[in-house]
Design a protein around this motif. Structure first.
Motif, PDB file in Angstrom:
ATOM      1  N   GLY A  27     -38.565 -85.675  10.508  1.00  0.00           N
ATOM      2  CA  GLY A  27     -39.777 -85.045  11.040  1.00  0.00           C
ATOM      3  C   GLY A  27     -40.883 -86.053  11.224  1.00  0.00           C
ATOM      4  O   GLY A  27     -40.653 -87.258  11.158  1.00  0.00           O
ATOM      5  N   VAL A  29     -42.965 -86.553  13.892  1.00  0.00           N
ATOM      6  CA  VAL A  29     -43.496 -86.860  15.218  1.00  0.00           C
ATOM      7  C   VAL A  29     -43.981 -85.563  15.844  1.00  0.00           C
ATOM      8  O   VAL A  29     -43.201 -84.752  16.291  1.00  0.00           O
ATOM      9  N   ARG A  31     -47.148 -84.380  18.449  1.00  0.00           N
ATOM     10  CA  ARG A  31     -48.347 -84.764  19.196  1.00  0.00           C
ATOM     11  C   ARG A  31     -49.525 -83.936  18.714  1.00  0.00           C
ATOM     12  O   ARG A  31     -49.388 -82.762  18.448  1.00  0.00           O
ATOM     13  N   ALA A 338     -28.627 -75.591  23.775  1.00  0.00           N
ATOM     14  CA  ALA A 338     -28.690 -76.811  24.598  1.00  0.00           C
ATOM     15  C   ALA A 338     -28.504 -76.455  26.079  1.00  0.00           C
ATOM     16  O   ALA A 338     -29.189 -76.990  26.956  1.00  0.00           O
ATOM     17  N   ARG A 342     -31.311 -76.810  29.167  1.00  0.00           N
ATOM     18  CA  ARG A 342     -31.080 -77.545  30.425  1.00  0.00           C
ATOM     19  C   ARG A 342     -31.467 -76.693  31.632  1.00  0.00           C
ATOM     20  O   ARG A 342     -32.033 -77.189  32.593  1.00  0.00           O
ATOM     21  N   CYS A 362     -36.036 -76.971  22.671  1.00  0.00           N
ATOM     22  CA  CYS A 362     -36.766 -77.616  23.772  1.00  0.00           C
ATOM     23  C   CYS A 362     -37.350 -78.948  23.331  1.00  0.00           C
ATOM     24  O   CYS A 362     -37.474 -79.871  24.132  1.00  0.00           O
ATOM     25  N   VAL A 363     -37.721 -79.051  22.072  1.00  0.00           N
ATOM     26  CA  VAL A 363     -38.242 -80.313  21.553  1.00  0.00           C
ATOM     27  C   VAL A 363     -37.093 -81.289  21.314  1.00  0.00           C
ATOM     28  O   VAL A 363     -37.156 -82.460  21.688  1.00  0.00           O
ATOM     29  N   VAL A 364     -36.020 -80.776  20.726  1.00  0.00           N
ATOM     30  CA  VAL A 364     -34.891 -81.647  20.360  1.00  0.00           C
ATOM     31  C   VAL A 364     -34.175 -82.202  21.592  1.00  0.00           C
ATOM     32  O   VAL A 364     -33.824 -83.378  21.627  1.00  0.00           O
ATOM     33  N   TYR A 365     -33.982 -81.355  22.594  1.00  0.00           N
ATOM     34  CA  TYR A 365     -33.161 -81.778  23.742  1.00  0.00           C
ATOM     35  C   TYR A 365     -33.970 -82.268  24.943  1.00  0.00           C
ATOM     36  O   TYR A 365     -33.395 -82.780  25.895  1.00  0.00           O
ATOM     37  N   GLY A 366     -35.276 -82.061  24.924  1.00  0.00           N
ATOM     38  CA  GLY A 366     -36.063 -82.457  26.090  1.00  0.00           C
ATOM     39  C   GLY A 366     -36.960 -83.648  25.801  1.00  0.00           C
ATOM     40  O   GLY A 366     -37.225 -83.959  24.646  1.00  0.00           O
ATOM     41  N   PRO A 367     -37.439 -84.312  26.845  1.00  0.00           N
ATOM     42  CA  PRO A 367     -38.351 -85.430  26.642  1.00  0.00           C
ATOM     43  C   PRO A 367     -39.757 -84.954  26.284  1.00  0.00           C
ATOM     44  O   PRO A 367     -40.082 -83.773  26.453  1.00  0.00           O
ATOM     45  N   ALA A 368     -40.584 -85.903  25.830  1.00  0.00           N
ATOM     46  CA  ALA A 368     -41.934 -85.555  25.367  1.00  0.00           C
ATOM     47  C   ALA A 368     -42.760 -84.901  26.470  1.00  0.00           C
ATOM     48  O   ALA A 368     -43.604 -84.055  26.207  1.00  0.00           O
ATOM     49  N   PHE A 372     -41.376 -77.058  27.874  1.00  0.00           N
ATOM     50  CA  PHE A 372     -41.273 -76.468  26.547  1.00  0.00           C
ATOM     51  C   PHE A 372     -41.397 -74.959  26.633  1.00  0.00           C
ATOM     52  O   PHE A 372     -42.143 -74.436  27.442  1.00  0.00           O
ATOM     53  N   MET A 386     -46.117 -78.470  24.362  1.00  0.00           N
ATOM     54  CA  MET A 386     -45.400 -78.731  23.116  1.00  0.00           C
ATOM     55  C   MET A 386     -46.307 -78.391  21.922  1.00  0.00           C
ATOM     56  O   MET A 386     -45.878 -77.770  20.947  1.00  0.00           O
ATOM     57  N   TYR A 456     -38.901 -78.867  11.931  1.00  0.00           N
ATOM     58  CA  TYR A 456     -39.318 -78.019  13.057  1.00  0.00           C
ATOM     59  C   TYR A 456     -39.845 -76.669  12.569  1.00  0.00           C
ATOM     60  O   TYR A 456     -39.853 -75.697  13.320  1.00  0.00           O
TER      61      TYR A 456
END
Lengths: 522, 113
Positions: A27, A29, A31, A338, A342, A362-368, A372, A386, A456
C-alpha cells in the motif's frame, strides 16, 4: 421462509470475531488532491455546514444558489440579486477552465447532483472528511418496492414470488417514504423488487418521487417492458432502466428465471427501453455457469445499444442459498473484475458492478491517469476520479447506501435483508440512519481478516453481505476477494476437508451443500 | 570607484544572477520530472505487484484449471508493468535523462492492455 420474516437484532449480531490477517497487498501510493487538505480544515467544515444546512423551506443555501445561478427565468430584483454570486461562480469556472454551459447543465441546474453535493457538504460538516466518506443521509437508496414478481429466479435474494408480501406498504405509506427520502436530501433512488412493473402503485410513486426532485432508476426483469411502458417510464422521469439478462443462451436464462420465453421478452424489453430514449443497462449475475462468457455478454449488451453493463455480484442469500455451489471462487471473480476493468477502460460501454472490489480493480489494473469506477455510481478519467473513488469507497452499506424492504423496514443492503435496522412506518430515516450498526459499518478499521489490513481498504471495504452470508459476522473479511483466500479455504474446508473448489459444478454441488453459512443470515 | 568598474561589477552580478536563475529553473524542472517519474513508477510498482500477487494466489488455488493460462497472462501483464516502471525510474534517475535519445521527460505511459 421469506427474508422479512426473520430478522436479526443488532445486539445479537456476531461482530469482530475474526482477527486481522497478515497483509498481502503493498500500500502507500494514494494520490492526494489539494482539495482534500482544504476540505479537512475546521473552518471549511463550518462553511460547508452553513451552506448545506436546510433552511425553513427545506432547501439549503447551496441548493438555492445553484438554482438561481445564471437563471434566465428570474425577473426584476431577483435577477439582480443573484448577479453577483453568478459572477463569482463564472470567474471561478473561467479560472479552472471549466465549460460554463456544461457545468450549468450537469451540475448547477441538475437538481439531483446539487442535492448530492449539498448532502456531501452536510456530511463533511457533520463527520469531517474521511476516506471513505460517511454520509449524513443515504446518497443512494434501493427500494425493493414489492415482493411480487412474475418470475421465480433461482438466485433471487428477495425470495420474490407470485404474491406480494402481506405486510407491504400501502400507496399512502409509500408516498410518505418518498417524502422521508426527499426531506432527508436523498438524491438517488433505485426502484427494484420483486418486479416493480408488476406493481400497480408504481406509477404514482414514480410521479411523486420525480416531482420531489429525486433521480430515479428502475431495475426490472424486462418481461413487462413494452414500448408503452418504456414511454411512460420516461414520462415519469426515470433516468435509467436496468434489465437482467443472465447470458446468451435463452434456455439457460429461462431455466434460471423459471419461465419459458423470459429471455426473449427481456431482450425485447431492452430494445423497447433503448428505443424510448432511456439510458439502458443490461445486468448479469455471474455464477460458475456463465462467467466464462462474460466478454460475450458485454458485447451483446453493446450490440443492443445499452449504455451500461451492470455486474451483479452473486451473494448466497434468499433463494440464492440453494445454489451456493454456483458462487464464483475468489480466483474466478478476480479474472472477471480484470475483464470488466478492461471494458470500462476501453470506453465502448460504461461498466458498473455491485462487487466493491471493482473500484480496487480499477486501481490495480489501470494506469494512474486511466478510468476509475466510483463505486456503483459511474466512471471518470484520471487521478481526480481515483481520489473520488476513495471517498465513495466501494461497499456503501450503512454508510452512503441502504435498502428499503416492501414492508418499510430499512436494511443495510438489499443482500442483507435479514438485519432489520429500523422501520419507516414508525421511525424517521434520520433516526434509523444514526443506528449503531451503521456506525459500525462506516468504520473501516473495524474489519476482520485481510479486509482489516488491505492497502485498498478505502476503495473497497469488502462486501459486507458476502461476509455476513458466509461467516455470520458482518465485519469479517469478504471471502469473495482473492486477498482473503485463506478465509475462503477455511470455509470450503468446513464443507469438506478435501473439496477442490474448482471442480466441475456437478462434482462439487453435493459436497458444497454442507458448507456452513453461519448462523445469522437466511 | 570609477563608473566603468561599478558598471562592470553590476553587469557581472546580473550575468551571474541570470545564470543562477537558469540553473535553478533547470534543476527545478529536473526535480519535477523526477518527482513525476517516481510517482508514476511507484504507482505502477505498487499496483502491478498487487495485481501479480492476486493472480499468483489465484493460480496457486487453481493449478489444474483451464483458467491457469489466463492467470498466467495476468501475471505476465503485471510483470510487464513492473518492468516498465523500473525502466521509467531508471531513465529518470539517469543524469540528463530528458535529453537522452529516445527518452522522454514524461514517465512512460503504462499500457493497461
Amino acid at each position: 421462509m421469506r427474508n422479512a420474516d426473520r430478522s436479526v437484532p443488532f445486539s445479537s449480531l456476531k461482530v469482530l470475531s475474526r482477527a486481522p490477517a497478515p497483509r498481502i497487498t503493498v500500500g502507500g501510493v494514494g494520490r492526494r488532491h489539494p482539495l482534500e487538505t482544504i476540505l479537512a480544515k475546521p473552518f471549511t467544515r463550518k462553511v460547508l455546514g452553513y451552506i448545506s444546512q436546510p433552511r425553513p423551506d427545506g432547501r439549503s443555501l447551496f441548493e438555492v444558489l445553484a438554482e438561481n445561478y445564471d437563471n434566465d427565468r428570474l425577473r426584476g430584483w431577483e435577477r439582480w440579486k443573484w448577479k453577483l454570486p453568478s459572477l463569482v461562480i463564472d470567474l471561478a469556472l473561467a479560472h479552472y477552465r471549466l465549460d460554463k454551459e456544461l457545468m450549468k447543465r450537469k451540475l448547477f441546474h441538475h437538481p439531483p447532483t446539487v442535492r448530492a453535493l449539498a448532502l456531501t457538504a452536510r456530511s463533511i460538516a457533520r463527520y469531517g472528511l474521511s476516506a471513505p466518506q460517511r454520509f449524513a443521509a443515504p446518497l443512494f437508496v434501493v427500494w425493493n418496492i414489492t415482493q411480487l414478481c412474475n418470475l421465480a429466479c433461482k438466485h433471487c435474494y428477495q425470495n420474490a414470488g407470485p404474491r406480494p408480501a402481506p405486510d407491504e406498504l400501502t400507496l399512502e405509506e409509500r408516498l410518505k417514504v418518498v417524502d422521508e427520502l426527499a426531506e432527508n436530501g436523498v438524491p438517488f433512488l433505485a426502484i427494484a423488487g420483486g418486479e416493480p412493473l408488476a406493481l400497480k402503485d408504481l406509477w404514482a410513486v414514480l410521479e411523486y418521487a420525480n416531482r420531489r426532485g429525486i433521480h430515479l432508476t428502475l431495475a426490472t426483469n424486462g418481461t413487462l417492458l413494452t414500448p408503452e411502458t418504456a414511454a411512460r417510464l420516461k414520462e415519469c422521469g426515470v433516468k435509467y432502466v436496468e434489465i437482467s439478462v443472465d447470458g446468451l443462451d435463452p434456455d439457460e436464462h429461462d431455466g434460471f428465471r423459471g419461465r419459458r420465453g423470459a429471455w426473449a421478452r427481456a431482450v425485447q424489453g431492452i430494445r423497447n427501453s433503448v428505443a424510448a430514449g432511456i439510458r439502458t443497462g443490461l445486468a448479469t449475475c455471474f455464477t460458475r455457469r456463465n462467467v466464462h462468457r462474460a466478454a460475450e455478454v458485454i458485447e451483446f449488451a453493446i450490440g443492443l445499444g445499452c449504455q451500461t453493463f451492470s455486474h451483479f455480484n452473486f451473494i448466497p442469500v434468499g433463494r440464492g442459498r440453494e445454489i451456493v455451489e454456483e458462487d464464483l471462487t475468489p480466483a474466478q471473480r478476480e479474472l472477471l473484475l480484470a475483464t470488466l476493468q478492461r471494458y470500462l477502460a476501453e470506453g465502448r460501454i460504461n461498466v458498473i458492478s455491485t462487487a466493491p472490489q471493482f473500484a480496487r480493480a480499477c486501481v490495480v489494473y489501470g494506469p494512474a491517469e486511466g478510468v476509475f469506477a466510483t463505486g456503483h455510481a459511474g466512471r471518470g478519467m484520471g487521478s481526480k476520479t481515483m481520489v473520488l473513488s476513495r471517498y465513495i469507497g466501494g461497499c456503501g452499506a450503512g454508510r452512503c447506501y441502504c435498502s428499503i424492504q416492501p414492508n418499510g423496514t430499512l436494511t443495510p443492503c438489499v443482500y442483507i435483508s435479514s438485519i432489520k435496522v429500523g422501520d419507516l412506518r414508525r421511525q424517521s430515516l434520520a433516526e434509523i440512519w444514526e443506528s449503531d450498526l451503521f456506525t459500525l459499518l462506516s468504520d473501516r478499521s473495524r474489519r476482520g481478516d485481510h479486509c482489516a489490513v488491505c492497502g485498498y481498504q478505502a476503495y473497497c471495504g469488502g462486501c459486507r453481505a458476502r461476509a455476513f452470508a458466509y461467516t455470520g459476522d458482518i465485519t469479517a473479511g469478504d471471502p469473495g476477494c482473492v486477498y482473503n483466500m485463506p478465509l475462503w479455504r477455511e470455509l470450503v474446508a468446513k464443507a469438506s476437508s478435501e473439496l477442490p473448489v474448482f471442480q466441475p459444478l456437478a462434482a462439487t454441488a453435493s459436497r458444497m451443500e454442507r458448507l456452513s453459512l453461519g448462523g445469522g443470515p437466511d | 570607484m570609477p563608473w566603468w568598474v561599478a558598471g562592470g561589477l553590476l553587469a557581472a552580478c546580473a550575468v551571474l544572477l541570470v545564470a543562477l536563475w537558469l540553473a535553478l529553473r533547470r534543476s527545478r524542472a529536473q526535480a519535477r520530472r523526477l518527482q513525476r517519474a517516481i510517482e508514476s513508477a511507484g504507482y505502477e510498482l505498487v499496483h502491478g505487484a498487487n495485481a501479480a500477487r492476486a493472480h499468483l494466489i489465484a493460480l496457486e488455488q487453481e493449478t489444474s484449471s483451464p483458467l491457469s493460462s489466463s492467470h498466467l497472462g495476468e501475471i505476465r501483464r503485471a510483470l510487464e508493468r513492473l518492468e516498465r516502471a523500473a525502466g521509467t525510474l531508471a531513465g529518470a534517475l539517469r543524469p540528463e535523462s530528458a535529453e537522452a535519445p529516445g527518452s522522454s521527460s514524461a514517465p512512460a505511459p503504462p499500457n493497461p492492455a
